[in-house]
Motif scaffolding. Structure first.
Motif, PDB file in Angstrom:
ATOM      1  N   TRP B  55       8.546 -86.665   2.301  1.00 15.39           N
ATOM      2  CA  TRP B  55       9.374 -85.493   1.971  1.00 15.39           C
ATOM      3  C   TRP B  55       9.949 -84.856   3.225  1.00 15.39           C
ATOM      4  CZ3 TRP B  55      12.080 -82.379  -1.041  1.00 15.39           C
ATOM      5  CH2 TRP B  55      12.135 -82.721  -2.397  1.00 15.39           C
ATOM      6  N   LEU B  56       9.126 -84.755   4.290  1.00 17.84           N
ATOM      7  CA  LEU B  56       9.633 -84.177   5.539  1.00 17.84           C
ATOM      8  C   LEU B  56      10.774 -85.017   6.088  1.00 17.84           C
ATOM      9  CD1 LEU B  56       6.620 -82.923   7.664  1.00 17.84           C
ATOM     10  CD2 LEU B  56       8.531 -81.627   6.753  1.00 17.84           C
ATOM     11  N   GLY B  57      10.586 -86.347   6.073  1.00 17.14           N
ATOM     12  CA  GLY B  57      11.631 -87.230   6.584  1.00 17.14           C
ATOM     13  C   GLY B  57      12.921 -87.071   5.811  1.00 17.14           C
ATOM     14  N   ALA B  58      12.805 -87.022   4.480  1.00 14.54           N
ATOM     15  CA  ALA B  58      14.015 -86.884   3.661  1.00 14.54           C
ATOM     16  C   ALA B  58      14.668 -85.525   3.873  1.00 14.54           C
ATOM     17  CB  ALA B  58      13.658 -87.078   2.188  1.00 14.54           C
ATOM     18  N   LEU B  59      13.832 -84.489   4.002  1.00 12.66           N
ATOM     19  CA  LEU B  59      14.368 -83.134   4.235  1.00 12.66           C
ATOM     20  C   LEU B  59      15.171 -83.082   5.528  1.00 12.66           C
ATOM     21  CD1 LEU B  59      14.201 -80.027   3.503  1.00 12.66           C
ATOM     22  CD2 LEU B  59      12.208 -79.953   4.951  1.00 12.66           C
ATOM     23  N   LEU B  60      14.578 -83.618   6.609  1.00 12.12           N
ATOM     24  CA  LEU B  60      15.272 -83.575   7.902  1.00 12.12           C
ATOM     25  C   LEU B  60      16.511 -84.454   7.886  1.00 12.12           C
ATOM     26  CD1 LEU B  60      12.218 -83.578  10.314  1.00 12.12           C
ATOM     27  CD2 LEU B  60      13.674 -81.678   9.653  1.00 12.12           C
ATOM     28  N   ALA B  61      16.392 -85.633   7.278  1.00  8.94           N
ATOM     29  CA  ALA B  61      17.548 -86.531   7.240  1.00  8.94           C
ATOM     30  C   ALA B  61      18.700 -85.882   6.473  1.00  8.94           C
ATOM     31  CB  ALA B  61      17.165 -87.859   6.595  1.00  8.94           C
ATOM     32  N   THR B  62      18.377 -85.185   5.372  1.00  9.54           N
ATOM     33  CA  THR B  62      19.441 -84.541   4.587  1.00  9.54           C
ATOM     34  C   THR B  62      20.099 -83.429   5.384  1.00  9.54           C
ATOM     35  OG1 THR B  62      18.111 -84.973   2.637  1.00  9.54           O
ATOM     36  CG2 THR B  62      19.943 -83.470   2.373  1.00  9.54           C
ATOM     37  N   LEU B  63      19.277 -82.587   6.022  1.00  4.37           N
ATOM     38  CA  LEU B  63      19.849 -81.408   6.682  1.00  4.37           C
ATOM     39  C   LEU B  63      20.582 -81.776   7.967  1.00  4.37           C
ATOM     40  CD1 LEU B  63      17.281 -78.565   6.112  1.00  4.37           C
ATOM     41  CD2 LEU B  63      19.348 -79.157   4.877  1.00  4.37           C
ATOM     42  N   LEU B  64      20.061 -82.764   8.708  1.00  8.04           N
ATOM     43  CA  LEU B  64      20.725 -83.100   9.967  1.00  8.04           C
ATOM     44  C   LEU B  64      22.067 -83.773   9.724  1.00  8.04           C
ATOM     45  CD1 LEU B  64      17.722 -84.257  12.148  1.00  8.04           C
ATOM     46  CD2 LEU B  64      19.001 -82.132  12.259  1.00  8.04           C
ATOM     47  N   GLY B  65      22.210 -84.453   8.557  1.00  2.00           N
ATOM     48  CA  GLY B  65      23.475 -85.124   8.282  1.00  2.00           C
ATOM     49  C   GLY B  65      24.556 -84.185   7.792  1.00  2.00           C
ATOM     50  N   LEU B  66      24.179 -82.945   7.463  1.00  2.00           N
ATOM     51  CA  LEU B  66      25.128 -82.090   6.747  1.00  2.00           C
ATOM     52  C   LEU B  66      26.213 -81.488   7.621  1.00  2.00           C
ATOM     53  CD1 LEU B  66      22.900 -80.456   4.126  1.00  2.00           C
ATOM     54  CD2 LEU B  66      25.165 -81.358   3.744  1.00  2.00           C
ATOM     55  N   ASP B  67      26.045 -81.506   8.951  1.00  2.00           N
ATOM     56  CA  ASP B  67      27.097 -80.873   9.750  1.00  2.00           C
ATOM     57  C   ASP B  67      28.406 -81.667   9.675  1.00  2.00           C
ATOM     58  OD1 ASP B  67      25.811 -82.874  11.152  1.00  2.00           O
ATOM     59  OD2 ASP B  67      26.618 -82.147  13.052  1.00  2.00           O
ATOM     60  N   ARG B  68      28.310 -82.936   9.211  1.00  5.11           N
ATOM     61  CA  ARG B  68      29.550 -83.716   9.081  1.00  5.11           C
ATOM     62  C   ARG B  68      30.233 -83.496   7.737  1.00  5.11           C
ATOM     63  NH1 ARG B  68      31.564 -84.120  13.411  1.00  5.11           N
ATOM     64  NH2 ARG B  68      33.063 -85.612  12.578  1.00  5.11           N
ATOM     65  N   LEU B  69      29.570 -82.758   6.827  1.00  5.20           N
ATOM     66  CA  LEU B  69      30.109 -82.601   5.474  1.00  5.20           C
ATOM     67  C   LEU B  69      31.524 -82.025   5.497  1.00  5.20           C
ATOM     68  CD1 LEU B  69      29.665 -82.551   2.380  1.00  5.20           C
ATOM     69  CD2 LEU B  69      28.660 -80.315   2.641  1.00  5.20           C
ATOM     70  N   LEU B  70      31.753 -81.015   6.318  1.00  9.44           N
ATOM     71  CA  LEU B  70      33.060 -80.367   6.337  1.00  9.44           C
ATOM     72  C   LEU B  70      33.742 -80.455   7.692  1.00  9.44           C
ATOM     73  CD1 LEU B  70      31.845 -77.223   4.432  1.00  9.44           C
ATOM     74  CD2 LEU B  70      33.451 -78.882   3.539  1.00  9.44           C
ATOM     75  N   ALA B  72      34.559 -82.950   9.745  1.00  5.24           N
ATOM     76  CA  ALA B  72      35.654 -83.916   9.912  1.00  5.24           C
ATOM     77  C   ALA B  72      36.920 -83.413   9.231  1.00  5.24           C
ATOM     78  CB  ALA B  72      35.241 -85.270   9.346  1.00  5.24           C
ATOM     79  N   ASP B  73      36.759 -82.814   8.044  1.00  8.41           N
ATOM     80  CA  ASP B  73      37.929 -82.291   7.328  1.00  8.41           C
ATOM     81  C   ASP B  73      38.542 -81.116   8.074  1.00  8.41           C
ATOM     82  OD1 ASP B  73      37.814 -84.099   5.312  1.00  8.41           O
ATOM     83  OD2 ASP B  73      36.489 -82.881   4.073  1.00  8.41           O
ATOM     84  N   HIS B  74      37.695 -80.345   8.750  1.00  8.72           N
ATOM     85  CA  HIS B  74      38.228 -79.240   9.533  1.00  8.72           C
ATOM     86  C   HIS B  74      39.040 -79.775  10.703  1.00  8.72           C
ATOM     87  CE1 HIS B  74      38.356 -75.379  11.584  1.00  8.72           C
ATOM     88  NE2 HIS B  74      37.940 -75.995  12.675  1.00  8.72           N
ATOM     89  N   GLU B  75      38.545 -80.866  11.321  1.00 13.02           N
ATOM     90  CA  GLU B  75      39.218 -81.384  12.513  1.00 13.02           C
ATOM     91  C   GLU B  75      40.560 -82.028  12.178  1.00 13.02           C
ATOM     92  OE1 GLU B  75      36.092 -83.800  14.020  1.00 13.02           O
ATOM     93  OE2 GLU B  75      35.015 -82.067  14.819  1.00 13.02           O
ATOM     94  N   ASP B  76      40.600 -82.788  11.056  1.00 10.94           N
ATOM     95  CA  ASP B  76      41.870 -83.474  10.767  1.00 10.94           C
ATOM     96  C   ASP B  76      42.799 -82.660   9.862  1.00 10.94           C
ATOM     97  OD1 ASP B  76      40.893 -83.726   8.239  1.00 10.94           O
ATOM     98  OD2 ASP B  76      40.467 -85.860   8.357  1.00 10.94           O
ATOM     99  N   GLY B  77      42.420 -81.422   9.535  1.00 18.03           N
ATOM    100  CA  GLY B  77      43.310 -80.584   8.743  1.00 18.03           C
ATOM    101  C   GLY B  77      43.166 -80.770   7.248  1.00 18.03           C
ATOM    102  N   GLY B  78      42.285 -81.679   6.802  1.00 14.51           N
ATOM    103  CA  GLY B  78      42.100 -81.886   5.371  1.00 14.51           C
ATOM    104  C   GLY B  78      41.626 -80.637   4.647  1.00 14.51           C
ATOM    105  N   LEU B  79      40.879 -79.817   5.377  1.00 14.15           N
ATOM    106  CA  LEU B  79      40.327 -78.604   4.763  1.00 14.15           C
ATOM    107  C   LEU B  79      41.439 -77.648   4.344  1.00 14.15           C
ATOM    108  CD1 LEU B  79      37.430 -77.945   4.229  1.00 14.15           C
ATOM    109  CD2 LEU B  79      37.336 -76.683   6.350  1.00 14.15           C
ATOM    110  N   ASP B  80      42.518 -77.584   5.154  1.00 17.45           N
ATOM    111  CA  ASP B  80      43.634 -76.705   4.798  1.00 17.45           C
ATOM    112  C   ASP B  80      44.308 -77.177   3.523  1.00 17.45           C
ATOM    113  OD1 ASP B  80      43.453 -74.885   6.908  1.00 17.45           O
ATOM    114  OD2 ASP B  80      44.307 -76.360   8.286  1.00 17.45           O
ATOM    115  N   LEU B  81      44.391 -78.510   3.365  1.00 16.39           N
ATOM    116  CA  LEU B  81      44.984 -79.041   2.135  1.00 16.39           C
ATOM    117  C   LEU B  81      44.110 -78.708   0.937  1.00 16.39           C
ATOM    118  CD1 LEU B  81      46.252 -82.478   3.399  1.00 16.39           C
ATOM    119  CD2 LEU B  81      47.564 -80.423   2.926  1.00 16.39           C
ATOM    120  N   MET B  82      42.786 -78.711   1.151  1.00 13.58           N
ATOM    121  CA  MET B  82      41.902 -78.384   0.033  1.00 13.58           C
ATOM    122  C   MET B  82      42.037 -76.929  -0.373  1.00 13.58           C
ATOM    123  SD  MET B  82      38.606 -80.549   1.110  1.00 13.58           S
ATOM    124  CE  MET B  82      38.937 -82.202   1.651  1.00 13.58           C
TER     125      MET B  82
END
Lengths: 256, 217
Positions: B55-70, B72-82
């Motif tokens: 559970w600890l491994g899955a918790l950390l893996a989930t949370l550490l991966g989340l900074d890429r959720l938005l 990349a879209d912020h960097e390439d401007g996709g977020l503005d389109l959304m």
């Protein structure tokens, strides 16, 4: 009606700063007097516990700190609503000034609890439900302060912290419930409950006066913190205007 | 013409096929690998704390991966389109979370019974761990989306998201580990976990969308 307009006029930041400046010396005086009375009652008048002995006096620091730790978060949650609904600058100043105070009182509650736990439970730290909930609250305060310091622009930081505070306030009851379910060893709440308090009046009264003293201390520190923050923001605005006008003077030179 | 939500979903799934989605599972494997080095190669002990490690491994893996959720879209401007999309931002964020969970959360759930074998966790218990992760990882992803939205565009956002979100994720961890407990029968903790997942599925996208809207320059 006059009172209402007097209160709403404080929403103006500079009027608020002037009001805070006038109020501060009085508040400091009242806080000092009430603190002296509370400490006298707690350390001299209140009897030692028949089981815990003199260590029970830690309670007069521990319990008010814990109350204020929760009060500060409630205050921040209300201020966050003010930030998001009315976009009011004073609300954010209040939320920002309350965060380090809340963290400090949470730390004080944890530290005194730990000192109290050593003679009572035989260990500095136990993973009991209330202690753990307070540790989580402490980390949440630190997270809020970290988020604020990571965002440079004050208005963006205000909105981000307001959202995080409100998400946290939705979560705090869930965390409390789940940590209680997880483990419990601490004594249940014994002051505020249906019917009469289980505490003897000879201890209850010093405790309540200590709580008033701590609340006054919080109010004083919060007011001074808010005034400092208002001055800091004014200084920042002045710096930005100075910086904005300086390059144009530089740019004008080569043209000549 | 596809609906905006299915367009977001298929776009994110296509982007994830390009690579990077497996990194979470590798991180999960690493947590499982380093734990025996820390506690010793004692299989009975590892078997007893196995569900907690998973559970600890899955918790950390989930949370550490989340900074890429938005990010990349912020960097390439996709977020503005959304922001301009015909669908409500809340639902767009929910679609993004779903795509993120399908590409990073589901592999963790699938990998958990496999890693459980390495920790000498019995088959019955490893199925319980997988079931609890199946309910718990979407809850974590929804909570984490709030952190990702709050820190979008920040230069030092990386470590901030786990610091902000881990305290809020503690209920999920408590009931997730309780639901994996081999000594516990019945569906009580699993039911609470499902309730948490449903609650956070509402709270997460709404709060994340509010953050994105308010923090838009």
């Amino acid at each position: 009606m006059a009172l209402l307009s007097a209160v709403t006029s404080l929403a103006n930041p500079s009027r608020f700063a002037a009001f805070a400046e006038r109020l501060t010396p009085w508040l400091i005086g009242v806080t000092a007097v009430v603190f002296a009375v509370a400490l006298y009652l707690a350390l001299v008048v209140a009897p030692a516990d028949y089981q815990q002995g003199e260590t029970v006096r830690i309670m007069f620091i521990h319990v008010p700190s814990a109350w204020l730790a929760m009060f500060a978060y409630t205050l921040m949650a209300i201020a966050s609503l003010g930030v998001l609904i009315w976009r009011h600058p004073i609300a954010d100043v209040s939320a920002k000034a309350a965060a380090p105070l809340g963290a400090a009182f949470t730390f004080l509650a944890l530290a005194t609890g730990s000192l109290w736990g050593k003679p009572m439970w035989g260990t500095w730290w136990v993973w009991d439900a209330r202690l753990t909930s307070f540790l989580i609250l402490f980390i949440m305060y630190l997270g809020l302060m970290a988020l604020r310091s990571a965002i440079e622009e004050p208005s963006r930081a205000a909105k981000a912290c307001a959202i995080l505070t409100l998400v946290g306030s939705v979560n705090i009851p869930i965390i409390k419930f789940s940590v209680d379910w997880w483990n419990t060893l601490h004594q249940p709440a014994s002051v505020i409950r249906a019917g009469r308090p289980t505490m003897d009046p000879s201890i209850l009264w010093p405790l309540l006066i200590a709580a008033v003293a701590f609340t006054l201390l919080f109010t004083t520190l919060h007011l001074v913190g808010m005034r400092t923050e208002l001055l800091r923001r004014r200084a920042r605005t002045l710096r930005l205007t100075a910086a904005a006008s300086a390059p144009s003077a530089l740019a004008a030179e080569p043209a000549e | 013409m596809p609906s905006p939500l299915s367009a977001v979903l298929s776009r994110d799934l296509a982007l994830a096929r390009g690579g990077g989605a497996g990194l979470g599972v590798v991180f999960f494997l690493l947590v499982v690998t380093v734990t025996p080095f820390a506690v010793g190669p004692d299989l009975p002990l590892l078997g007893r704390i196995g569900p907690a490690i998973l559970w600890l491994g899955a918790l950390l893996a989930t949370l550490l991966g989340l900074d890429r959720l938005l990010q990349a879209d912020h960097e390439d401007g996709g977020l503005d389109l959304m922001h301009l999309a015909p669908a409500p931002l809340e639902l767009v964020v929910a679609a993004k979370i779903l795509a993120h969970w399908l590409t990073t959360g589901v592999p963790l759930v699938v990998a958990a019974p496999l890693f459980a074998v390495m920790l000498d966790v019995g088959p019955q218990t490893s199925l319980k761990v997988a079931a609890s992760l199946l309910l718990g990882t979407p809850a974590l992803a929804c909570l984490g989306a709030v952190g990702a939205a709050l820190t979008v565009g920040l230069r030092r956002g990386g470590l901030l998201v786990p610091v902000l979100i881990l305290p809020l994720a503690i209920p999920v961890l408590i009931f997730g580990v309780a639901a994996s407990d081999p000594a516990r029968d019945g569906f009580g903790p699993l039911g609470v976990l499902a309730g948490l997942a449903l609650g956070y599925a509402v709270l997460g996208p709404v709060a994340a969308a509010a953050a994105l809207r308010l923090l838009r320059d």
